[in-house]
Motif scaffolding. Structure first.
Motif, PDB file in Angstrom:
ATOM      1  N   ALA A  62     -25.610  -7.351  -8.067  1.00 45.16           N
ATOM      2  CA  ALA A  62     -25.588  -8.231  -6.893  1.00 45.16           C
ATOM      3  C   ALA A  62     -25.785  -7.397  -5.637  1.00 45.16           C
ATOM      4  O   ALA A  62     -25.249  -6.294  -5.514  1.00 45.16           O
ATOM      5  CB  ALA A  62     -24.261  -8.978  -6.826  1.00 45.16           C
ATOM      6  N   LEU A  63     -26.574  -7.926  -4.711  1.00 44.60           N
ATOM      7  CA  LEU A  63     -26.863  -7.218  -3.469  1.00 44.60           C
ATOM      8  C   LEU A  63     -26.467  -8.067  -2.264  1.00 44.60           C
ATOM      9  O   LEU A  63     -26.393  -9.300  -2.362  1.00 44.60           O
ATOM     10  CB  LEU A  63     -28.360  -6.898  -3.369  1.00 44.60           C
ATOM     11  N   ASP A  64     -26.254  -7.415  -1.144  1.00 34.78           N
ATOM     12  CA  ASP A  64     -26.005  -8.168   0.078  1.00 34.78           C
ATOM     13  C   ASP A  64     -27.327  -8.766   0.563  1.00 34.78           C
ATOM     14  O   ASP A  64     -28.409  -8.436   0.069  1.00 34.78           O
ATOM     15  CB  ASP A  64     -25.337  -7.312   1.150  1.00 34.78           C
ATOM     16  N   GLU A  65     -27.228  -9.660   1.506  1.00 30.86           N
ATOM     17  CA  GLU A  65     -28.403 -10.407   1.962  1.00 30.86           C
ATOM     18  C   GLU A  65     -29.474  -9.487   2.535  1.00 30.86           C
ATOM     19  O   GLU A  65     -30.671  -9.710   2.323  1.00 30.86           O
ATOM     20  CB  GLU A  65     -27.970 -11.446   3.009  1.00 30.86           C
ATOM     21  N   GLU A  66     -29.065  -8.453   3.233  1.00 32.73           N
ATOM     22  CA  GLU A  66     -30.035  -7.549   3.852  1.00 32.73           C
ATOM     23  C   GLU A  66     -30.912  -6.867   2.802  1.00 32.73           C
ATOM     24  O   GLU A  66     -32.139  -6.791   2.943  1.00 32.73           O
ATOM     25  CB  GLU A  66     -29.307  -6.498   4.699  1.00 32.73           C
ATOM     26  N   ASP A  67     -30.287  -6.361   1.743  1.00 28.07           N
ATOM     27  CA  ASP A  67     -31.064  -5.688   0.706  1.00 28.07           C
ATOM     28  C   ASP A  67     -31.916  -6.691  -0.077  1.00 28.07           C
ATOM     29  O   ASP A  67     -33.043  -6.380  -0.482  1.00 28.07           O
ATOM     30  CB  ASP A  67     -30.136  -4.936  -0.250  1.00 28.07           C
ATOM     31  N   LYS A  68     -31.377  -7.890  -0.306  1.00 30.42           N
ATOM     32  CA  LYS A  68     -32.158  -8.903  -1.017  1.00 30.42           C
ATOM     33  C   LYS A  68     -33.397  -9.274  -0.219  1.00 30.42           C
ATOM     34  O   LYS A  68     -34.499  -9.378  -0.770  1.00 30.42           O
ATOM     35  CB  LYS A  68     -31.302 -10.135  -1.285  1.00 30.42           C
ATOM     36  N   VAL A  69     -33.239  -9.451   1.078  1.00 25.65           N
ATOM     37  CA  VAL A  69     -34.373  -9.782   1.937  1.00 25.65           C
ATOM     38  C   VAL A  69     -35.390  -8.642   1.936  1.00 25.65           C
ATOM     39  O   VAL A  69     -36.608  -8.878   1.906  1.00 25.65           O
ATOM     40  CB  VAL A  69     -33.887 -10.099   3.364  1.00 25.65           C
ATOM     41  N   ALA A  70     -34.906  -7.413   1.952  1.00 24.58           N
ATOM     42  CA  ALA A  70     -35.821  -6.267   1.915  1.00 24.58           C
ATOM     43  C   ALA A  70     -36.662  -6.294   0.640  1.00 24.58           C
ATOM     44  O   ALA A  70     -37.878  -6.082   0.677  1.00 24.58           O
ATOM     45  CB  ALA A  70     -35.028  -4.968   2.004  1.00 24.58           C
ATOM     46  N   LEU A  71     -36.035  -6.591  -0.496  1.00 31.68           N
ATOM     47  CA  LEU A  71     -36.773  -6.632  -1.754  1.00 31.68           C
ATOM     48  C   LEU A  71     -37.727  -7.823  -1.800  1.00 31.68           C
ATOM     49  O   LEU A  71     -38.853  -7.703  -2.306  1.00 31.68           O
ATOM     50  CB  LEU A  71     -35.803  -6.683  -2.929  1.00 31.68           C
ATOM     51  N   LEU A  72     -37.318  -8.957  -1.285  1.00 29.75           N
ATOM     52  CA  LEU A  72     -38.213 -10.109  -1.219  1.00 29.75           C
ATOM     53  C   LEU A  72     -39.420  -9.814  -0.334  1.00 29.75           C
ATOM     54  O   LEU A  72     -40.540 -10.251  -0.613  1.00 29.75           O
ATOM     55  CB  LEU A  72     -37.467 -11.338  -0.692  1.00 29.75           C
ATOM     56  N   THR A  73     -39.202  -9.063   0.717  1.00 29.82           N
ATOM     57  CA  THR A  73     -40.290  -8.703   1.618  1.00 29.82           C
ATOM     58  C   THR A  73     -41.256  -7.724   0.956  1.00 29.82           C
ATOM     59  O   THR A  73     -42.480  -7.836   1.088  1.00 29.82           O
ATOM     60  CB  THR A  73     -39.725  -8.092   2.912  1.00 29.82           C
ATOM     61  N   LEU A  74     -40.718  -6.775   0.208  1.00 30.23           N
ATOM     62  CA  LEU A  74     -41.522  -5.700  -0.368  1.00 30.23           C
ATOM     63  C   LEU A  74     -42.198  -6.071  -1.683  1.00 30.23           C
ATOM     64  O   LEU A  74     -43.210  -5.464  -2.049  1.00 30.23           O
ATOM     65  CB  LEU A  74     -40.631  -4.473  -0.605  1.00 30.23           C
ATOM     66  N   ALA A  75     -41.662  -7.054  -2.396  1.00 31.67           N
ATOM     67  CA  ALA A  75     -42.136  -7.348  -3.746  1.00 31.67           C
ATOM     68  C   ALA A  75     -43.617  -7.704  -3.767  1.00 31.67           C
ATOM     69  O   ALA A  75     -44.147  -8.324  -2.837  1.00 31.67           O
ATOM     70  CB  ALA A  75     -41.324  -8.489  -4.349  1.00 31.67           C
ATOM     71  N   TYR A  76     -44.264  -7.340  -4.865  1.00 29.94           N
ATOM     72  CA  TYR A  76     -45.669  -7.703  -5.079  1.00 29.94           C
ATOM     73  C   TYR A  76     -45.780  -9.140  -5.562  1.00 29.94           C
ATOM     74  O   TYR A  76     -46.658  -9.892  -5.134  1.00 29.94           O
ATOM     75  CB  TYR A  76     -46.284  -6.745  -6.103  1.00 29.94           C
ATOM     76  N   ALA A  77     -44.898  -9.535  -6.474  1.00 32.13           N
ATOM     77  CA  ALA A  77     -44.918 -10.877  -7.043  1.00 32.13           C
ATOM     78  C   ALA A  77     -43.529 -11.218  -7.544  1.00 32.13           C
ATOM     79  O   ALA A  77     -42.687 -10.341  -7.741  1.00 32.13           O
ATOM     80  CB  ALA A  77     -45.940 -10.975  -8.177  1.00 32.13           C
ATOM     81  N   PHE A  78     -43.313 -12.504  -7.764  1.00 34.23           N
ATOM     82  CA  PHE A  78     -41.996 -13.000  -8.154  1.00 34.23           C
ATOM     83  C   PHE A  78     -42.071 -13.510  -9.588  1.00 34.23           C
ATOM     84  O   PHE A  78     -42.907 -14.364  -9.915  1.00 34.23           O
ATOM     85  CB  PHE A  78     -41.569 -14.134  -7.208  1.00 34.23           C
ATOM     86  N   ALA A  79     -41.213 -12.990 -10.449  1.00 38.66           N
ATOM     87  CA  ALA A  79     -41.167 -13.408 -11.850  1.00 38.66           C
ATOM     88  C   ALA A  79     -39.930 -14.255 -12.083  1.00 38.66           C
ATOM     89  O   ALA A  79     -38.809 -13.836 -11.779  1.00 38.66           O
ATOM     90  CB  ALA A  79     -41.150 -12.186 -12.766  1.00 38.66           C
ATOM     91  N   PHE A  80     -40.130 -15.436 -12.645  1.00 42.12           N
ATOM     92  CA  PHE A  80     -39.027 -16.375 -12.849  1.00 42.12           C
ATOM     93  C   PHE A  80     -39.188 -16.990 -14.238  1.00 42.12           C
ATOM     94  O   PHE A  80     -39.736 -18.077 -14.393  1.00 42.12           O
ATOM     95  CB  PHE A  80     -39.065 -17.453 -11.758  1.00 42.12           C
ATOM     96  N   PRO A  81     -38.698 -16.298 -15.284  1.00 43.15           N
ATOM     97  CA  PRO A  81     -39.027 -16.689 -16.657  1.00 43.15           C
ATOM     98  C   PRO A  81     -38.072 -17.689 -17.304  1.00 43.15           C
ATOM     99  O   PRO A  81     -38.023 -17.771 -18.540  1.00 43.15           O
ATOM    100  CB  PRO A  81     -38.960 -15.346 -17.381  1.00 43.15           C
ATOM    101  N   SER A  82     -37.325 -18.450 -16.514  1.00 42.02           N
ATOM    102  CA  SER A  82     -36.386 -19.421 -17.099  1.00 42.02           C
ATOM    103  C   SER A  82     -37.083 -20.239 -18.180  1.00 42.02           C
ATOM    104  O   SER A  82     -38.165 -20.788 -17.967  1.00 42.02           O
ATOM    105  CB  SER A  82     -35.839 -20.355 -16.020  1.00 42.02           C
ATOM    106  N   HIS A  83     -36.418 -20.344 -19.341  1.00 40.52           N
ATOM    107  CA  HIS A  83     -37.090 -20.916 -20.506  1.00 40.52           C
ATOM    108  C   HIS A  83     -36.431 -22.181 -21.037  1.00 40.52           C
ATOM    109  O   HIS A  83     -36.910 -22.765 -22.010  1.00 40.52           O
ATOM    110  CB  HIS A  83     -37.151 -19.880 -21.625  1.00 40.52           C
TER     111      HIS A  83
END
Length: 201
Positions: A63-84
């Motif tokens: 778990a990350l704080d909001e600042e780090d989560k936002v940083a990763l969302l900003t930097l990410a190339y793509a979002f993977a969401f494999p809920s099945h």
């Protein structure tokens, strides 16, 4: 510095229906970096699976704080969401990916996830519990950065058109007014004119 310049991102609670075991199987034997943000009841099992598969390209951040989560969302190339599984009714973190203009990969499970991520438009949609299909989708985005960027732009645009709090509030208000307008006048009068009713005129 820890995640590098190009990576797939997952954000969410690590629950049984999130399909992260499928994601780990999908990246086995590849070099696609994956960052998994979150904690939850499946964390130990997923880390054990990653160790068993010898995955050096997967980072569990916890778990990350909001600042780090936002940083990763900003930097990410793509979002993977494999809920099945259909236990994933909507996918709020998919909205976060869209809000930050990321192309998305999700599974077709017959819920709201495919309303957020439109196959071929805002990202790619694959069959659930299919590591090969998920790997192929990751490869498609990874190898086609122009397409990935275009999908990300459309994801952000779709978010702005449909999912901001102002837009959703306006839609709910419009739906309420539509439903009120559709009420049968006889039924409405019967309800409001009952003697002693708190709704009586």
């Amino acid at each position: 510095e820890r995640v590098g310049p190009k990576f797939f991102l997952f954000v969410g609670v690590l629950r049984y229906y999130k399909g992260l075991h499928v994601l780990l199987d999908a990246v086995a034997g590849t070099e696609y970096p994956v960052v998994i943000v979150g904690a939850g009841p499946e964390e130990a099992a997923l880390k054990a699976q990653a160790a068993r598969l010898g995955l050096k390209n997967v980072l569990f951040t916890g778990a990350l704080d909001e600042e780090d989560k936002v940083a990763l969302l900003t930097l990410a190339y793509a979002f993977a969401f494999p809920s099945h599984l259909r236990s994933e009714a909507f996918g709020v973190s998919l909205l976060e990916g869209a809000m930050y203009g990321k192309p998305m990969i999700s599974s077709e499970i017959g819920t709201g996830t495919t309303y957020i991520n439109v196959d071929g438009d805002t990202g790619l949609v694959v069959p659930p519990s299919d590591p090969q299909a998920l790997r192929a989708a990751m490869r498609t985005l990874w190898d086609n950065p122009d397409m990935a960027r275009a999908m990300g732009r459309r994801a952000e645009q779709r978010f702005e058109e449909l999912f901001t709090s102002e837009k959703m509030a306006a839609n709910y208000t419009a739906l309420y007014h539509e439903l009120v307008a559709r009420r049968s006048p006889k039924v409405a009068d019967a309800v409001v004119e009952q003697p002693g009713s708190e709704f009586s005129r």
